[in-house]
Design a protein around this motif. Sequence first.
Motif, PDB file in Angstrom:
ATOM      1  N   GLY A 303      10.583  40.956   9.472  1.00 19.46           N
ATOM      2  CA  GLY A 303       9.990  42.198   8.980  1.00 19.46           C
ATOM      3  C   GLY A 303      10.873  43.415   9.253  1.00 19.46           C
ATOM      4  O   GLY A 303      11.022  44.289   8.396  1.00 19.46           O
ATOM      5  N   TRP A 304      11.466  43.457  10.426  1.00 23.38           N
ATOM      6  CA  TRP A 304      12.319  44.595  10.777  1.00 23.38           C
ATOM      7  C   TRP A 304      13.572  44.644   9.909  1.00 23.38           C
ATOM      8  O   TRP A 304      13.967  45.706   9.420  1.00 23.38           O
ATOM      9  N   ASN A 305      14.221  43.533   9.722  1.00 22.11           N
ATOM     10  CA  ASN A 305      15.466  43.511   8.943  1.00 22.11           C
ATOM     11  C   ASN A 305      15.257  43.918   7.485  1.00 22.11           C
ATOM     12  O   ASN A 305      16.208  44.312   6.794  1.00 22.11           O
ATOM     13  N   GLY A 334      -0.035  50.808  20.023  1.00 17.03           N
ATOM     14  CA  GLY A 334      -1.181  49.908  20.002  1.00 17.03           C
ATOM     15  C   GLY A 334      -1.093  48.848  18.933  1.00 17.03           C
ATOM     16  O   GLY A 334      -2.125  48.287  18.515  1.00 17.03           O
ATOM     17  N   LEU A 335       0.118  48.548  18.450  1.00 18.82           N
ATOM     18  CA  LEU A 335       0.323  47.551  17.396  1.00 18.82           C
ATOM     19  C   LEU A 335       0.796  46.231  17.989  1.00 18.82           C
ATOM     20  O   LEU A 335       1.485  46.211  19.007  1.00 18.82           O
ATOM     21  N   ARG A 336       0.441  45.155  17.343  1.00 22.01           N
ATOM     22  CA  ARG A 336       0.924  43.850  17.788  1.00 22.01           C
ATOM     23  C   ARG A 336       2.352  43.645  17.314  1.00 22.01           C
ATOM     24  O   ARG A 336       2.782  44.213  16.303  1.00 22.01           O
ATOM     25  N   LYS A 337       3.066  42.819  18.032  1.00 23.68           N
ATOM     26  CA  LYS A 337       4.492  42.595  17.753  1.00 23.68           C
ATOM     27  C   LYS A 337       4.642  41.438  16.765  1.00 23.68           C
ATOM     28  O   LYS A 337       5.100  40.339  17.108  1.00 23.68           O
ATOM     29  N   LYS A 343       4.851  46.356   9.552  1.00 22.76           N
ATOM     30  CA  LYS A 343       4.439  47.000   8.295  1.00 22.76           C
ATOM     31  C   LYS A 343       3.737  48.333   8.534  1.00 22.76           C
ATOM     32  O   LYS A 343       3.737  49.210   7.667  1.00 22.76           O
ATOM     33  N   ALA A 344       3.134  48.484   9.709  1.00 23.09           N
ATOM     34  CA  ALA A 344       2.406  49.716  10.015  1.00 23.09           C
ATOM     35  C   ALA A 344       3.334  50.870  10.397  1.00 23.09           C
ATOM     36  O   ALA A 344       2.878  52.015  10.507  1.00 23.09           O
ATOM     37  N   LEU A 345       4.627  50.573  10.580  1.00 21.23           N
ATOM     38  CA  LEU A 345       5.588  51.624  10.938  1.00 21.23           C
ATOM     39  C   LEU A 345       5.958  52.453   9.712  1.00 21.23           C
ATOM     40  O   LEU A 345       6.177  51.903   8.634  1.00 21.23           O
TER      41      LEU A 345
END
Length: 532
Positions: A303-305, A334-337, A343-345
């Motif tokens: 997801g990050w890449n 407060g987000l899960r890893k 996606k919430a970023l």
Amino acid sequence: MKFLVAAFQDFSWFFIALLLFAVSLPLSESLVSVSGGVLLAAALFESKFRISMETRKLKMLLLFLVAIFLLYLLSSLFSADRQTALYDLRKNAFLLVLPLAFLFGKEIQPNQKLVLFWSFTGSVFIATVIALFAWMLHPAAGNFGIQKASLISHIRFGFQIILAGWFLIWFYIENRKLLSTTQHILVISMSAWLFLFLFLQKSLLGMVGLFATAVIFLFLIIKRLRQPFRRIFLFSGITVLLLPPVYLGWAVWRFYDIEQVDFASLEKTTAAGNPYTHDLSNPLVENGRYVYRYVCEEELRSGWNQIASIAYDSAGASGYAVKETLLRYLTSKGLRKDASGVKALNQEDVRNIEQGVANYIYKKNAFSLYPRIYSTIWEYYVYTNTGYSDKQSFSQRIEFARAALTIIRQHPFFGVGAGDWKKAFHEAYDQNASTLNKELRGTAHNQYLNYLVKFGILGLLSIVFCFAYPVLKSRRYTDPLFVLFLVLMMAVNLGDSNLESHMGLSFFLFFYCLFLAADGTAYLRLKVRPRT
């Protein structure tokens, strides 16, 4: 203003050199070095090594500062490490330069002293504006980037801001009935801006200095008031002064309000069905949540890449691994890893993580001290739970102090000398089995501990005497601004070895000598009776 014209009526090259030095302090370390030499040269040129009988007794008190340099010199003669001893002598050369310049320099009139303070304050103000624009145009990577925008060390710059701010306030108190409306606005707005910038800079040591001087200011101003204003001001002042410790206590309580997690209730898979890992042995937390719970590295990497320009397994702009910063940042929000957390970023979050910002609160409110306090508490939490202290300002200071105390216990009375302290610190770190990276190991970052390491208890008492006796003998403690200046330096020297840094020593010696050598407190008032 009339005082400006009067200041230049008694023209001297020494006064011009003083102006150059005062203006240089917030702007350039190199210019301070050059202006220090110019100051001494101007003093010697005009005096031809003669001191007037009128000021001889008072100015001779400046030789007590020279005595401190002689202590360094005497100690270095018995040092095994001559190279380090010479380094110490060069670093403390201004203990000779500035006191001798004021000793031989022409007498400073009250109007000239006022011009020097206004010139210094104006230069500090300009330096804050330059730093603000530099920060806005080129935001530095990482946390508290504005600290890197200052033209000199942000720590030493903070002290200058505090002195300039108190000068403006005390000048206003003494002259409020003489000022025009425009001048009222100018003085009040300048002082407000300087203290606002200090908060924006988020230097905890600067906050300590401001709080210490605010306490003294409260008692100084109360002495000038009549009843019932004295009681009202005292009650209001104490209430205001209680706010910082209460706020600090709240911040500590908030940090240690850490979530309680039942292992049996932890979910095992992500929404996509991939397994979570829960490292229960890792105590790292962000905003009261454990970092290494609910981690799915497969989804994080993928997801990050897809949304970032710096790869998951690379180092960010600050040098730290992106994946570690990402874990902490997601936790702070407060987000899960996992994929849903990434996606919430938003774009700002991604940019923060790439710059090495590990908690969203560091960029949330530029005018709040909480992020800076949180960072310090976090460092202490990590240090006490893991022993890790590398690249963490507060934790490193704990290791520095431990090493210093080890040396002091072994050499309590005379210390290890001005040249052998470096070797002594290396040995102390090894004795303490310190986990601090060898490249990061330094001195105590506490001026009093550093003096104890080098000169022992007897040396520290001698230095304190050399600084205190001239103030007591000259009765300059009647100058409220001088008192605030001394309290400021006594407080901030608990958190750094300022008198063994070029800018810290230059700032302290210049104003110490100026307060001591120049006439009384008349400089604070616009209407000064001419001397007969």
